[in-house]
Scaffold this motif. Sequence first.
Motif, PDB file in Angstrom:
ATOM      1  N   ALA A   1     -16.886 -20.480  57.104  1.00  0.00           N
ATOM      2  CA  ALA A   1     -16.026 -20.157  58.241  1.00  0.00           C
ATOM      3  C   ALA A   1     -16.532 -18.853  58.831  1.00  0.00           C
ATOM      4  CB  ALA A   1     -14.591 -20.010  57.755  1.00  0.00           C
ATOM      5  N   PRO A   2     -16.531 -18.732  60.157  1.00  0.00           N
ATOM      6  CA  PRO A   2     -17.051 -17.504  60.766  1.00  0.00           C
ATOM      7  C   PRO A   2     -16.158 -16.307  60.454  1.00  0.00           C
ATOM      8  CG  PRO A   2     -16.790 -19.265  62.396  1.00  0.00           C
ATOM      9  CD  PRO A   2     -16.115 -19.728  61.154  1.00  0.00           C
ATOM     10  N   LEU A   3     -16.803 -15.163  60.237  1.00  0.00           N
ATOM     11  CA  LEU A   3     -16.074 -13.905  60.061  1.00  0.00           C
ATOM     12  C   LEU A   3     -16.198 -13.125  61.359  1.00  0.00           C
ATOM     13  CD1 LEU A   3     -17.739 -12.822  56.692  1.00  0.00           C
ATOM     14  CD2 LEU A   3     -15.465 -13.833  56.963  1.00  0.00           C
ATOM     15  N   ALA A   4     -15.164 -12.395  61.706  1.00  0.00           N
ATOM     16  CA  ALA A   4     -15.300 -11.498  62.854  1.00  0.00           C
ATOM     17  C   ALA A   4     -16.369 -10.477  62.509  1.00  0.00           C
ATOM     18  CB  ALA A   4     -13.969 -10.816  63.130  1.00  0.00           C
ATOM     19  N   ALA A   5     -17.193 -10.104  63.485  1.00  0.00           N
ATOM     20  CA  ALA A   5     -18.326  -9.227  63.191  1.00  0.00           C
ATOM     21  C   ALA A   5     -17.866  -7.940  62.532  1.00  0.00           C
ATOM     22  CB  ALA A   5     -19.097  -8.939  64.467  1.00  0.00           C
ATOM     23  N   SER A   6     -16.683  -7.465  62.919  1.00  0.00           N
ATOM     24  CA  SER A   6     -16.194  -6.213  62.359  1.00  0.00           C
ATOM     25  C   SER A   6     -15.897  -6.344  60.863  1.00  0.00           C
ATOM     26  CB  SER A   6     -14.939  -5.776  63.111  1.00  0.00           C
ATOM     27  OG  SER A   6     -14.021  -6.855  63.133  1.00  0.00           O
ATOM     28  N   GLU A   7     -15.554  -7.544  60.439  1.00  0.00           N
ATOM     29  CA  GLU A   7     -15.244  -7.757  59.017  1.00  0.00           C
ATOM     30  C   GLU A   7     -16.471  -8.157  58.208  1.00  0.00           C
ATOM     31  OE1 GLU A   7     -12.316 -10.779  58.671  1.00  0.00           O
ATOM     32  OE2 GLU A   7     -11.178  -9.933  60.341  1.00  0.00           O
ATOM     33  N   ALA A   8     -17.537  -8.572  58.909  1.00  0.00           N
ATOM     34  CA  ALA A   8     -18.687  -9.131  58.199  1.00  0.00           C
ATOM     35  C   ALA A   8     -19.553  -8.025  57.646  1.00  0.00           C
ATOM     36  CB  ALA A   8     -19.489 -10.034  59.135  1.00  0.00           C
ATOM     37  N   SER A   9     -19.168  -7.500  56.519  1.00  0.00           N
ATOM     38  CA  SER A   9     -19.992  -6.465  55.903  1.00  0.00           C
ATOM     39  C   SER A   9     -21.217  -7.122  55.282  1.00  0.00           C
ATOM     40  CB  SER A   9     -19.184  -5.762  54.815  1.00  0.00           C
ATOM     41  OG  SER A   9     -18.877  -6.690  53.798  1.00  0.00           O
ATOM     42  N   ARG A  10     -22.238  -6.312  55.070  1.00  0.00           N
ATOM     43  CA  ARG A  10     -23.443  -6.810  54.420  1.00  0.00           C
ATOM     44  C   ARG A  10     -23.127  -7.460  53.081  1.00  0.00           C
ATOM     45  NH1 ARG A  10     -28.655  -5.789  55.021  1.00  0.00           N
ATOM     46  NH2 ARG A  10     -29.145  -5.149  57.127  1.00  0.00           N
ATOM     47  N   GLU A  11     -22.177  -6.859  52.352  1.00  0.00           N
ATOM     48  CA  GLU A  11     -21.858  -7.369  51.026  1.00  0.00           C
ATOM     49  C   GLU A  11     -21.292  -8.780  51.134  1.00  0.00           C
ATOM     50  OE1 GLU A  11     -20.985  -4.238  52.110  1.00  0.00           O
ATOM     51  OE2 GLU A  11     -22.767  -3.522  51.047  1.00  0.00           O
ATOM     52  N   LYS A  12     -20.326  -8.930  52.049  1.00  0.00           N
ATOM     53  CA  LYS A  12     -19.712 -10.252  52.201  1.00  0.00           C
ATOM     54  C   LYS A  12     -20.752 -11.287  52.612  1.00  0.00           C
ATOM     55  CE  LYS A  12     -14.997  -9.093  53.554  1.00  0.00           C
ATOM     56  NZ  LYS A  12     -14.093  -9.045  54.707  1.00  0.00           N
ATOM     57  N   LEU A  13     -21.578 -10.922  53.604  1.00  0.00           N
ATOM     58  CA  LEU A  13     -22.586 -11.866  54.067  1.00  0.00           C
ATOM     59  C   LEU A  13     -23.572 -12.180  52.946  1.00  0.00           C
ATOM     60  CD1 LEU A  13     -23.295 -10.547  57.658  1.00  0.00           C
ATOM     61  CD2 LEU A  13     -21.958 -12.536  56.997  1.00  0.00           C
ATOM     62  N   GLY A  14     -23.940 -11.132  52.215  1.00  0.00           N
ATOM     63  CA  GLY A  14     -24.866 -11.318  51.108  1.00  0.00           C
ATOM     64  C   GLY A  14     -24.327 -12.314  50.098  1.00  0.00           C
ATOM     65  N   LEU A  15     -23.027 -12.206  49.787  1.00  0.00           N
ATOM     66  CA  LEU A  15     -22.404 -13.141  48.849  1.00  0.00           C
ATOM     67  C   LEU A  15     -22.494 -14.567  49.380  1.00  0.00           C
ATOM     68  CD1 LEU A  15     -19.185 -11.306  47.637  1.00  0.00           C
ATOM     69  CD2 LEU A  15     -21.092 -12.128  46.247  1.00  0.00           C
TER      70      LEU A  15
END
Lengths: 529, 363
Positions: A497-511
């Motif tokens: 599911a898409p994350l708002a860019a403001s919430e999409a930290s590197r850590e979250k995306l990395g996971l």
Amino acid sequence: MQAHQRMLDPTPNGQNSGESPLLRTIGLTKRYGDFLANDSIDIDIWPREIHALLGENGAGKSTLVKAIYGLIQPSAGEIRWQGQRIVLSGPSEARSRGIGMVFQHFSLFDNLTVAENVALGLDGKESFKDMSARLEQVSKTYGLPLDPKREVWQLSVGERQRIEIVRALMQDPKFLILDEPTAVLTPQEADQLFIVLERLKAEGRAILYISHKLEEVKRLCDTATILRGGRKVETCNPRLETAASLARMMVGGEVKEVKAASGRKTTLPRLVVNDLSLAPAEAHGVRLEHISFELKGGEILGIAGVAGNGQDELFAALSGERLSKDPGTVVIEGIAAGHLSITQRRKLGAAFVPEERLGHGTAPRMKLSENALLTGHAASGMVRRGFIDTAATLKTVDRATETFDVRKAKRDPEAASLSGGNLQKFIVGREILRNPAVLVVSQPTWGVDAGAAAVIRQALLDLATAGAAVLVTSQDLDELAEIADRIAVMFHGKLSAPLAASEASREKLGLLMGGSSLEPKEVAHAAGA
Amino acid sequence: MQLVLEKRAERSGTIALVSPLIAIGLTIVTMVILFAILGKNPLLALHAYFIAPLTDGYSLQEIAVKATPLVMIAIGLSLCYLANAWNIGAEGQFLIGAVAGSWIAVKTQGTDAGAWVLPAMLILAASAGALYALIPAICKVKFGASEILTSLMLVYVADLFLDYLVRGPWRDPHGFNFPTTAEFDPVATVPLLIEGGRLHLGSIIALLVVAAAVILLGRTIKGFEIRVVGAAPRAARFGGFNADQLIILTFAVSGALAGLAGIIEVAGPVGHLQPGISPGYGFTAIIVAFLGRLNPLGILIAGLFLALTFIGGEQAQIAMKIPLDVTKVFQGILLFYVLACDSLILYRFKLVFPNRQVTRGAG
Ligand SMILES: Nc1ncnc2c1ncn2[C@@H]1O[C@H](COP(=O)(O)OP(=O)(O)OP(=O)(O)O)[C@@H](O)[C@H]1O
Ligand SMILES: [Mg+2]
């Protein structure tokens, strides 16, 4: 290791007393017609050195290394190898002297296996079996895992590059040239590569490293030579510079910042994907599973993910290079388009920029005007009653050239003669100039210099501001953070599911890129699948 | 020491133009050797082959007559080859066209059928050639069968079918049992351009075909499509061009042109249907297409050149008793050299010395 680096800091050259440069070019010049791609370049490469070659798109970096590798003959100047003047008759002579190269654009045969490709690139006489064994051994020694029996078309970009690197290493080169090796790699893959390069350096080899990623140059390289407009402007120690000061030397001025227009309004959904599942067309392709998203006008959706997780398949399904039986899976401008051809989708207002620019985005041996026609014939008034309006195709070339500062030797050259980044600017420009309602673009700034990347990203933002829906697939998280409103991650053919860019930290995306989910509910789902 | 082909980094533009000329030069050198081995004076033989036919009006007309089918077929083949579709069976399509067109001529023989006969023959022949070419094309697209093999094998089917017709149902009852139809009626004959000469309307049609191909390839989106599909298949797909449709289309067009050439030959210079109406035009046209660099104007020139070798071969046979088959040898050698020289556009020869291997082993 640290001591080595300090001791061998090659600027000024006097410090290397006792040793002589492994390779030096003196006044190296390459002329194409009256265009000077390389203008009297002097460069010294020392053993045990990682030497960066920097410059804008079209600065002449690839041209210089092709001359060093014997692929093109310099028009003037000389090359000295271990103190002796050499005239290379071709790449195989360069290889036999100990010069290896990994190209900006891969030169692999898609329907041959890894081992066969490697065998074709080597000039030795060893048996195929010995060669395969050595291949496995080299790839293990350097931590570059490869399955010799897989066919190349099944491999991700990162794996393909690994083949090229292993192939070069199998020649045991004293000097290895890498032309933009990390342009297509994920950060993790790039880190792995750096370990290999450090190791090669420790073994006493020299490396010439072309990249547009200045931070990584600062981290990795001992020396940097900067080209601008075919001329050498500076040789310096990149560790003592900042990314900004390096960029200034490359451009000869300040680099523009990308800025998003504030208050971008989103409108109606212009691209909707409903539960798109698609079996792979090829045996080892990725199966797309239940992909759904909605993209409104004025919005940029970023898709992150490690290459080879279905991004290519998704692109093909969206572009219409692969059709889906159910028309409703892809909806463009409110019209069910899953069954429509790429031409029909273009007529609905969609435009596409594939990842691979030579051979997919353009026909390499055709002129730019013909390549403008390639995607423009459907809906840009370039064709009247079956006849080509050459003036209109040339106009597209001129407009793309002007808007995106495409640098080339003449008005309408063959696509293959453009530098990588300039061709990318042309392809993106060609599509944006059509004012698409929906733009689907893969790796928009792969191999594009910082200045040009800013121009392209700005153009994508402007396009969205003007009301288009933009879907960007990229491995560059910084790029997505810079332009996307929302970011989703592709993993094993599924889209998060898409994350708002403001919430999409590197850590979250990395996971997500590693296949873990953010919510326990989804973890259970993944385990069941 | 090892001879390897190495890919050139830059495409050599000069060689692209010079390559056919080099090929012709090498062929002539080889022929001189061959003539010498045959015990003929090479200079006289070359004169008979290449100079003598150009010195009298009759031979000049005859060259144009022979070039007509070669050029028409080769134009069609070049479209196929540009699109990466390998039609090797033009000879069969030529024969089927000849048969189909002749059917009208045979059925209207001796009736008072009017001026519609010849146009109807041309149209039927072209359609039949196209349909016949569609067999390998459809097998390729639907079942993945190699079009090279299927199109080639259909040549023999066409050949035997023609043979059967002229020995059986269509044989001229007053023909002393020769396997041939009766001479076609004037309304079923291609008109001559010069009274009492050899040159006929077919040559004009061939020129029109060349002109049409120049426009098709240079100015139309279809021509662009043909070129992209052959040159960069993946980019072509991205452009929205369908390679399978194009195989069908180019095969149909080249079959139609070969069929048209077939009926023009039968209703023109030959005048009736019989076995052996073609001295291998469909195969020689392959050479014409490549020698002409798959370019319509190049093909026109190459067609005239190969026609010259046919006429020259006949003259050499009459004047010097050189066997007619030498012409075929000549054409075969020429194709070989053309393809070999073409490789030099993309590759270059290079000697590799294996001692490097030893160095590497040691180092
Ligand atoms: N074969 C050719 N014919 C004409 N011009 C050429 C040819 N090859 C390169 N050029 C021109 O030389 C210039 C330098 O190209 P080069 O590929 O060396 O750039 P680059 O520094 O590698 O750029 P990039 O970062 O985009 O890869 C470009 O402007 C290009 O158009
Ligand atoms: Mg480059």
